[in-house]
Enzyme design. Structure first.
Site, PDB file in Angstrom:
ATOM      1  N   ASP A   1       0.824  -1.210   0.000  1.00 26.17           N
ATOM      2  CA  ASP A   1       0.000   0.000   0.000  1.00 26.17           C
ATOM      3  C   ASP A   1       0.861   1.265   0.000  1.00 26.17           C
ATOM      4  O   ASP A   1       1.982   1.267   0.503  1.00 26.17           O
ATOM      5  CB  ASP A   1      -0.908  -0.020   1.248  1.00 26.17           C
ATOM      6  CG  ASP A   1      -2.071   0.944   1.115  1.00 26.17           C
ATOM      7  OD1 ASP A   1      -2.343   1.410  -0.005  1.00 26.17           O
ATOM      8  OD2 ASP A   1      -2.709   1.235   2.144  1.00 26.17           O
TER       9      ASP A   1
ATOM     10  N   ASN B   1     -10.977  -2.327  -5.390  1.00 30.76           N
ATOM     11  CA  ASN B   1     -10.183  -1.442  -6.249  1.00 30.76           C
ATOM     12  C   ASN B   1     -10.822  -1.220  -7.625  1.00 30.76           C
ATOM     13  O   ASN B   1     -10.478  -0.269  -8.333  1.00 30.76           O
ATOM     14  CB  ASN B   1      -8.746  -1.966  -6.418  1.00 30.76           C
ATOM     15  CG  ASN B   1      -7.891  -1.851  -5.169  1.00 30.76           C
ATOM     16  OD1 ASN B   1      -7.010  -2.675  -4.927  1.00 30.76           O
ATOM     17  ND2 ASN B   1      -8.128  -0.827  -4.348  1.00 30.76           N
TER      18      ASN B   1
HETATM   19  C1  IPE Z   1      -5.529  -2.639  -0.178  1.00 29.14           C
HETATM   20  O1  IPE Z   1      -5.122  -1.326  -0.399  1.00 29.14           O
HETATM   21  C2  IPE Z   1      -5.550  -3.388  -1.470  1.00 29.14           C
HETATM   22  C3  IPE Z   1      -4.252  -3.611  -2.081  1.00 29.14           C
HETATM   23  C4  IPE Z   1      -3.091  -3.324  -1.568  1.00 29.14           C
HETATM   24  C5  IPE Z   1      -4.280  -4.235  -3.367  1.00 29.14           C
HETATM   25  P1  IPE Z   1      -6.209  -0.151  -0.561  1.00 29.14           P
HETATM   26  O2  IPE Z   1      -5.445   1.100  -0.692  1.00 29.14           O
HETATM   27  O3  IPE Z   1      -7.155  -0.484  -1.634  1.00 29.14           O
HETATM   28  O4  IPE Z   1      -6.970  -0.235   0.841  1.00 29.14           O
HETATM   29  P2  IPE Z   1      -7.846   0.843   1.600  1.00 29.14           P
HETATM   30  O5  IPE Z   1      -8.855   1.342   0.605  1.00 29.14           O
HETATM   31  O6  IPE Z   1      -6.947   1.944   2.030  1.00 29.14           O
HETATM   32  O7  IPE Z   1      -8.431   0.102   2.754  1.00 29.14           O
HETATM   33  C1  IPE Z   2      -1.512   0.286  -3.365  1.00 27.43           C
HETATM   34  O1  IPE Z   2      -1.302   1.653  -3.381  1.00 27.43           O
HETATM   35  C2  IPE Z   2      -1.779  -0.281  -4.738  1.00 27.43           C
HETATM   36  C3  IPE Z   2      -3.156  -0.720  -4.962  1.00 27.43           C
HETATM   37  C4  IPE Z   2      -4.113  -0.719  -4.077  1.00 27.43           C
HETATM   38  C5  IPE Z   2      -3.481  -1.171  -6.305  1.00 27.43           C
HETATM   39  P1  IPE Z   2      -2.488   2.687  -3.416  1.00 27.43           P
HETATM   40  O2  IPE Z   2      -2.856   2.942  -4.834  1.00 27.43           O
HETATM   41  O3  IPE Z   2      -3.613   2.220  -2.547  1.00 27.43           O
HETATM   42  O4  IPE Z   2      -1.827   3.984  -2.794  1.00 27.43           O
HETATM   43  P2  IPE Z   2      -2.427   4.970  -1.709  1.00 27.43           P
HETATM   44  O5  IPE Z   2      -2.881   4.120  -0.549  1.00 27.43           O
HETATM   45  O6  IPE Z   2      -3.560   5.688  -2.346  1.00 27.43           O
HETATM   46  O7  IPE Z   2      -1.300   5.859  -1.338  1.00 27.43           O
HETATM   47 MG    MG Z   3      -4.038   2.455  -0.584  1.00 29.14          MG
END
Ligand code: IPE
Ligand code: IPE
Ligand code: MG
Length: 247
Positions: free
Chosen positions: A21, A69
């Site tokens: 993340d 997502n």
């Molecule tokens: C969790 O990250 C999913 C992945 C790392 C693929 P998100 O960024 O989607 O999670 P939330 O929305 O902050 O809980």
């Molecule tokens: C994790 O990084 C990747 C996926 C969930 C696909 P994020 O895209 O959630 O990045 P933040 O949490 O918005 O910084």
């Molecule tokens: Mg995230």
């Protein structure tokens, strides 16, 4: 002593799962688009996979895309899918060289065809590899997986293939996408968020949780070593007392 040297090679977790993340925030800090963060996340994946395999970790599961997502802006979802296809096709050679098997878990039927096909090719090519299995959680969510398991079990009961009295934890585990693989002993989440976000809810019942503020694109082998050392300093009691487990 570096954290790698502190690792007890005889007490490695056999399965590590990672919620990768922070890509978006990493890009934002640099004044760039979120997609730039995802692109740079690939380097962290490469480094982590290599380090885990080199240590002798048997299973590494990476949460790459959740069912939730899909609700992100269309542009970001397409960019992520394209990145996935390009990365899988580019990295298959390295997986072969490193004797790593690729497996995917999740509702793969939701993936664009190009992505699905690329995954199938890579999984087929690497299926004989035995050093480590890299599980990619794609269009995955634990609630989807558990709902699916309930349907599978209900169907077996309806068709008289399974008696209700015979439903136990093993039967449920066998209906999950992780069937046949050990549960993760260590779950890592990057980016300073303290939540599970619908990841492996059944399988992490007794996992040790490790949180780091590092944003995913900055995560490197040394961060993995730190997490393993931390894991090895925990006492895993599984409901028992400290005296019982330390004998
Ligand atoms: C969790 O990250 C999913 C992945 C790392 C693929 P998100 O960024 O989607 O999670 P939330 O929305 O902050 O809980
Ligand atoms: C994790 O990084 C990747 C996926 C969930 C696909 P994020 O895209 O959630 O990045 P933040 O949490 O918005 O910084
Ligand atoms: Mg995230």
């Amino acid at each position: 002593m570096s954290s790698k040297e502190q690792i007890n090679m005889n007490a490695l977790p056999s399965h590590i799962a990672i919620i990768m993340d922070g890509n978006g925030r990493w890009a934002k800090e640099k004044g760039r688009l979120r997609v730039f963060g995802h692109q740079n996340g690939v380097k962290a994946v490469r480094d982590t996979v290599e380090a885990a395999a080199e240590l002798g970790i048997q299973h590494l599961t990476l949460y790459a895309f959740s069912t939730e997502n899909w609700n992100r802006p269309k542009f970001e979802v397409s960019a992520l899918m394209e990145l996935l296809v390009a990365t899988i096709s580019k990295e298959t050679k390295t997986l072969m060289e490193n004797n790593i098997r690729l497996n995917a878990i999740g509702d793969l039927s939701q993936l664009p065809k190009s992505c699905y096909d690329e995954l199938q090719v890579a999984m087929e090519k690497t299926k004989g590899n035995s050093r480590m299995t890299l599980h990619l959680a794609l269009s995955y969510s634990a609630r989807w997986e558990l709902t699916n398991a309930a349907k599978l079990i209900a169907t077996k009961v309806k068709d008289n293939l399974l008696a209700i009295e015979d439903i136990n934890e093993n039967v449920i585990a066998d209906c999950l996408t992780t069937k046949g693989f050990p549960d993760p002993e260590l779950l890592i989440r990057t980016s300073g968020e303290y939540r599970i976000s619908n990841f492996l809810l059944w399988q992490i019942a007794y996992a040790e949780l490790y949180f780091t503020d590092k944003l995913w694109p900055d995560f490197r082998s040394t961060d993995l070593y730190d997490a393993i050392v931390d894991f090895q300093n925990r006492e895993r009691r599984f409901g028992m007392t400290s005296e019982q487990v330390s004998v």
